[in-house]
Design a protein around this motif. Structure first.
Motif, PDB file in Angstrom:
ATOM      1  N   GLY A  97       0.763  -1.246   0.000  1.00 49.74           N
ATOM      2  CA  GLY A  97       0.000   0.000   0.000  1.00 49.74           C
ATOM      3  C   GLY A  97       0.790   1.291   0.000  1.00 49.74           C
ATOM      4  O   GLY A  97       0.199   2.359  -0.155  1.00 49.74           O
ATOM      5  N   MET A  98       2.109   1.236   0.170  1.00 48.73           N
ATOM      6  CA  MET A  98       2.897   2.473   0.131  1.00 48.73           C
ATOM      7  C   MET A  98       2.991   2.993  -1.294  1.00 48.73           C
ATOM      8  O   MET A  98       3.243   2.230  -2.230  1.00 48.73           O
ATOM      9  CB  MET A  98       4.300   2.230   0.687  1.00 48.73           C
ATOM     10  N   GLY A  99       2.793   4.295  -1.494  1.00 49.67           N
ATOM     11  CA  GLY A  99       2.970   4.904  -2.796  1.00 49.67           C
ATOM     12  C   GLY A  99       4.440   5.070  -3.134  1.00 49.67           C
ATOM     13  O   GLY A  99       5.286   5.232  -2.245  1.00 49.67           O
ATOM     14  N   LEU A 100       4.773   5.037  -4.426  1.00 50.88           N
ATOM     15  CA  LEU A 100       6.151   5.231  -4.888  1.00 50.88           C
ATOM     16  C   LEU A 100       6.138   6.173  -6.081  1.00 50.88           C
ATOM     17  O   LEU A 100       5.407   5.950  -7.051  1.00 50.88           O
ATOM     18  CB  LEU A 100       6.780   3.891  -5.291  1.00 50.88           C
ATOM     19  N   ILE A 101       6.944   7.235  -6.008  1.00 54.44           N
ATOM     20  CA  ILE A 101       7.115   8.168  -7.119  1.00 54.44           C
ATOM     21  C   ILE A 101       8.571   8.082  -7.565  1.00 54.44           C
ATOM     22  O   ILE A 101       9.481   8.394  -6.801  1.00 54.44           O
ATOM     23  CB  ILE A 101       6.770   9.613  -6.702  1.00 54.44           C
ATOM     24  N   CYS A 102       8.792   7.616  -8.792  1.00 55.16           N
ATOM     25  CA  CYS A 102      10.143   7.495  -9.342  1.00 55.16           C
ATOM     26  C   CYS A 102      10.387   8.637 -10.312  1.00 55.16           C
ATOM     27  O   CYS A 102       9.599   8.849 -11.250  1.00 55.16           O
ATOM     28  CB  CYS A 102      10.318   6.145 -10.040  1.00 55.16           C
ATOM     29  N   LEU A 103      11.460   9.370 -10.095  1.00 54.66           N
ATOM     30  CA  LEU A 103      11.750  10.584 -10.844  1.00 54.66           C
ATOM     31  C   LEU A 103      12.921  10.383 -11.806  1.00 54.66           C
ATOM     32  O   LEU A 103      13.948   9.800 -11.444  1.00 54.66           O
ATOM     33  CB  LEU A 103      12.091  11.726  -9.882  1.00 54.66           C
ATOM     34  N   HIS A 104      12.746  10.877 -13.025  1.00 57.92           N
ATOM     35  CA  HIS A 104      13.804  10.997 -14.031  1.00 57.92           C
ATOM     36  C   HIS A 104      14.574   9.683 -14.204  1.00 57.92           C
ATOM     37  O   HIS A 104      14.001   8.684 -14.602  1.00 57.92           O
ATOM     38  CB  HIS A 104      14.739  12.165 -13.680  1.00 57.92           C
ATOM     39  N   SER A 105      15.891   9.683 -13.911  1.00 56.41           N
ATOM     40  CA  SER A 105      16.737   8.520 -14.184  1.00 56.41           C
ATOM     41  C   SER A 105      16.454   7.350 -13.251  1.00 56.41           C
ATOM     42  O   SER A 105      17.074   6.292 -13.395  1.00 56.41           O
ATOM     43  CB  SER A 105      18.211   8.925 -14.118  1.00 56.41           C
ATOM     44  N   SER A 106      15.514   7.504 -12.344  1.00 54.09           N
ATOM     45  CA  SER A 106      15.057   6.368 -11.536  1.00 54.09           C
ATOM     46  C   SER A 106      14.296   5.341 -12.368  1.00 54.09           C
ATOM     47  O   SER A 106      13.909   4.296 -11.841  1.00 54.09           O
ATOM     48  CB  SER A 106      14.176   6.858 -10.384  1.00 54.09           C
ATOM     49  N   HIS A 107      14.104   5.618 -13.666  1.00 52.58           N
ATOM     50  CA  HIS A 107      13.554   4.579 -14.541  1.00 52.58           C
ATOM     51  C   HIS A 107      14.455   3.362 -14.554  1.00 52.58           C
ATOM     52  O   HIS A 107      13.994   2.242 -14.807  1.00 52.58           O
ATOM     53  CB  HIS A 107      13.363   5.108 -15.975  1.00 52.58           C
ATOM     54  N   TYR A 149      -0.030  22.459 -20.582  1.00 57.46           N
ATOM     55  CA  TYR A 149       1.319  21.904 -20.685  1.00 57.46           C
ATOM     56  C   TYR A 149       2.236  22.594 -19.691  1.00 57.46           C
ATOM     57  O   TYR A 149       1.907  23.637 -19.128  1.00 57.46           O
ATOM     58  CB  TYR A 149       1.878  22.044 -22.107  1.00 57.46           C
ATOM     59  N   ILE A 150       3.409  21.995 -19.496  1.00 55.14           N
ATOM     60  CA  ILE A 150       4.480  22.579 -18.689  1.00 55.14           C
ATOM     61  C   ILE A 150       5.690  22.724 -19.602  1.00 55.14           C
ATOM     62  O   ILE A 150       6.089  21.760 -20.270  1.00 55.14           O
ATOM     63  CB  ILE A 150       4.843  21.679 -17.493  1.00 55.14           C
ATOM     64  N   ASP A 151       6.274  23.906 -19.630  1.00 52.41           N
ATOM     65  CA  ASP A 151       7.516  24.135 -20.374  1.00 52.41           C
ATOM     66  C   ASP A 151       8.686  24.164 -19.403  1.00 52.41           C
ATOM     67  O   ASP A 151       8.687  24.942 -18.443  1.00 52.41           O
ATOM     68  CB  ASP A 151       7.458  25.457 -21.143  1.00 52.41           C
ATOM     69  N   ILE A 152       9.676  23.327 -19.638  1.00 53.05           N
ATOM     70  CA  ILE A 152      10.915  23.337 -18.860  1.00 53.05           C
ATOM     71  C   ILE A 152      12.009  23.848 -19.790  1.00 53.05           C
ATOM     72  O   ILE A 152      12.254  23.258 -20.848  1.00 53.05           O
ATOM     73  CB  ILE A 152      11.242  21.938 -18.321  1.00 53.05           C
ATOM     74  N   PRO A 153      12.677  24.947 -19.437  1.00 51.69           N
ATOM     75  CA  PRO A 153      13.607  25.592 -20.381  1.00 51.69           C
ATOM     76  C   PRO A 153      14.750  24.691 -20.844  1.00 51.69           C
ATOM     77  O   PRO A 153      15.091  24.677 -22.027  1.00 51.69           O
ATOM     78  CB  PRO A 153      14.141  26.793 -19.587  1.00 51.69           C
ATOM     79  N   HIS A 154      15.355  23.944 -19.892  1.00 47.67           N
ATOM     80  CA  HIS A 154      16.514  23.113 -20.233  1.00 47.67           C
ATOM     81  C   HIS A 154      16.393  21.774 -19.522  1.00 47.67           C
ATOM     82  O   HIS A 154      16.254  21.731 -18.304  1.00 47.67           O
ATOM     83  CB  HIS A 154      17.821  23.798 -19.837  1.00 47.67           C
ATOM     84  N   GLU A 155      16.480  20.697 -20.288  1.00 50.60           N
ATOM     85  CA  GLU A 155      16.408  19.357 -19.703  1.00 50.60           C
ATOM     86  C   GLU A 155      17.187  18.366 -20.566  1.00 50.60           C
ATOM     87  O   GLU A 155      17.496  18.634 -21.720  1.00 50.60           O
ATOM     88  CB  GLU A 155      14.950  18.891 -19.567  1.00 50.60           C
ATOM     89  N   GLY A 201      13.900  16.074 -14.354  1.00 50.87           N
ATOM     90  CA  GLY A 201      14.708  16.123 -13.148  1.00 50.87           C
ATOM     91  C   GLY A 201      16.156  15.738 -13.294  1.00 50.87           C
ATOM     92  O   GLY A 201      16.749  15.155 -12.391  1.00 50.87           O
ATOM     93  N   HIS A 202      16.780  16.090 -14.426  1.00 47.85           N
ATOM     94  CA  HIS A 202      18.209  15.829 -14.587  1.00 47.85           C
ATOM     95  C   HIS A 202      19.002  16.679 -13.602  1.00 47.85           C
ATOM     96  O   HIS A 202      18.684  17.848 -13.369  1.00 47.85           O
ATOM     97  CB  HIS A 202      18.641  16.134 -16.022  1.00 47.85           C
ATOM     98  N   GLU A 203      20.061  16.086 -13.050  1.00 45.74           N
ATOM     99  CA  GLU A 203      20.789  16.735 -11.952  1.00 45.74           C
ATOM    100  C   GLU A 203      21.501  18.023 -12.343  1.00 45.74           C
ATOM    101  O   GLU A 203      21.810  18.856 -11.481  1.00 45.74           O
ATOM    102  CB  GLU A 203      21.794  15.755 -11.341  1.00 45.74           C
TER     103      GLU A 203
END
Length: 247
Positions: A97-107, A149-155, A201-203
């Protein structure tokens, strides 16, 4: 978990880049985990703690996980350093039942690949190009308050094919100037738990300071939080009704 109780969030980060690379340390001087946690701490309804790779048991002890409603995960260069025993522990909590959010390179994290059952591989390119995340499920709670939409300037670019199971719900698709698209907001149910993969979410870039990105992570934490659903029962059970079996 009653409605009046705060959602207990643990933000996990491998916290290696920020210590080994001066440029990345300048972007996230206290670590990516603190950039995410400080925003959630300012939002109503959250109780927040952090954990990092080099803490004992990676900061994810049985007690910590037992008191975590949603685990947020960021990893990149040190996926292999995460102990399998801890991965199994997190996996069991998600199914319970715990939620998990994986971000960016956590794929490519062990936990995400274990939950998906696929390679989770993709195309990538690091030029710092613009990313546009389109909302493709506007009625979903993770997209609440986002706009079209969301615009992210640099990714960093991630491109299809993304080797994942088909999401239960796809909330965002990203477009990049090089021509690629990518399934960037993917919802899954695993056992009693909910999993959300969110691409940005690149470092090297200050993505986790961008208001819209932080807003989506908060939405996702509310969506993924532990619910009071029924306990899952497995194995041999007695019938609820009288069963007559003919000879």
């Amino acid at each position: 978990m009653g409605m009046s109780q705060p959602i207990r969030v643990t933000v996990w980060n491998e916290f290696r880049h920020e210590q080994s690379d001066a440029h990345i340390r300048a972007v996230y001087p206290e670590g990516i985990h603190r950039a995410i946690a400080e925003y959630l701490e300012d939002q109503p309804g959250f109780s927040v703690q952090t954990a990092t790779l080099d803490e004992p048991e990676h900061g994810l002890t049985e007690d910590v996980l037992a008191e975590t409603d949603v685990l947020i995960w960021w990893g990149h260069q040190a996926h292999a350093a995460v102990e399998d025993e801890i991965v199994d522990r997190v996996h069991a909590r998600v199914l319970d039942g715990m939620g998990l959010i994986c971000l960016h390179s956590s794929h490519f994290s062990k936990i995400f690949k274990k939950l998906m059952g696929t390679t989770c591989n993709l195309k990538w390119r690091e030029l710092g190009e613009n990313e546009r995340l389109w909302v493709v499920e506007p009625g979903h709670p993770i997209a609440a308050g986002v706009g079209q939409y969301i615009d992210i300037p640099h990714e960093e670019m991630y491109g299809e094919f993304f080797d994942i199971p088909e999401p239960d719900t796809l909330v965002f698709i990203s477009w990049f100037p090089g021509g690629e698209v990518f399934r960037s907001g993917c919802c899954y149910h695993r056992g009693r738990g909910k999993v959300f993969y969110f691409r940005p979410g690149h470092e090297s870039f200050p993505t986790f300071y961008q208001a819209e990105v932080r807003h989506v992570i908060a939405n996702a934490a509310r969506w993924a939080a532990t619910t009071d659903g029924p306990e899952i029962v497995y194995g041999n059970v007695q019938p609820l009704e009288e069963v007559t079996v003919s000879a």
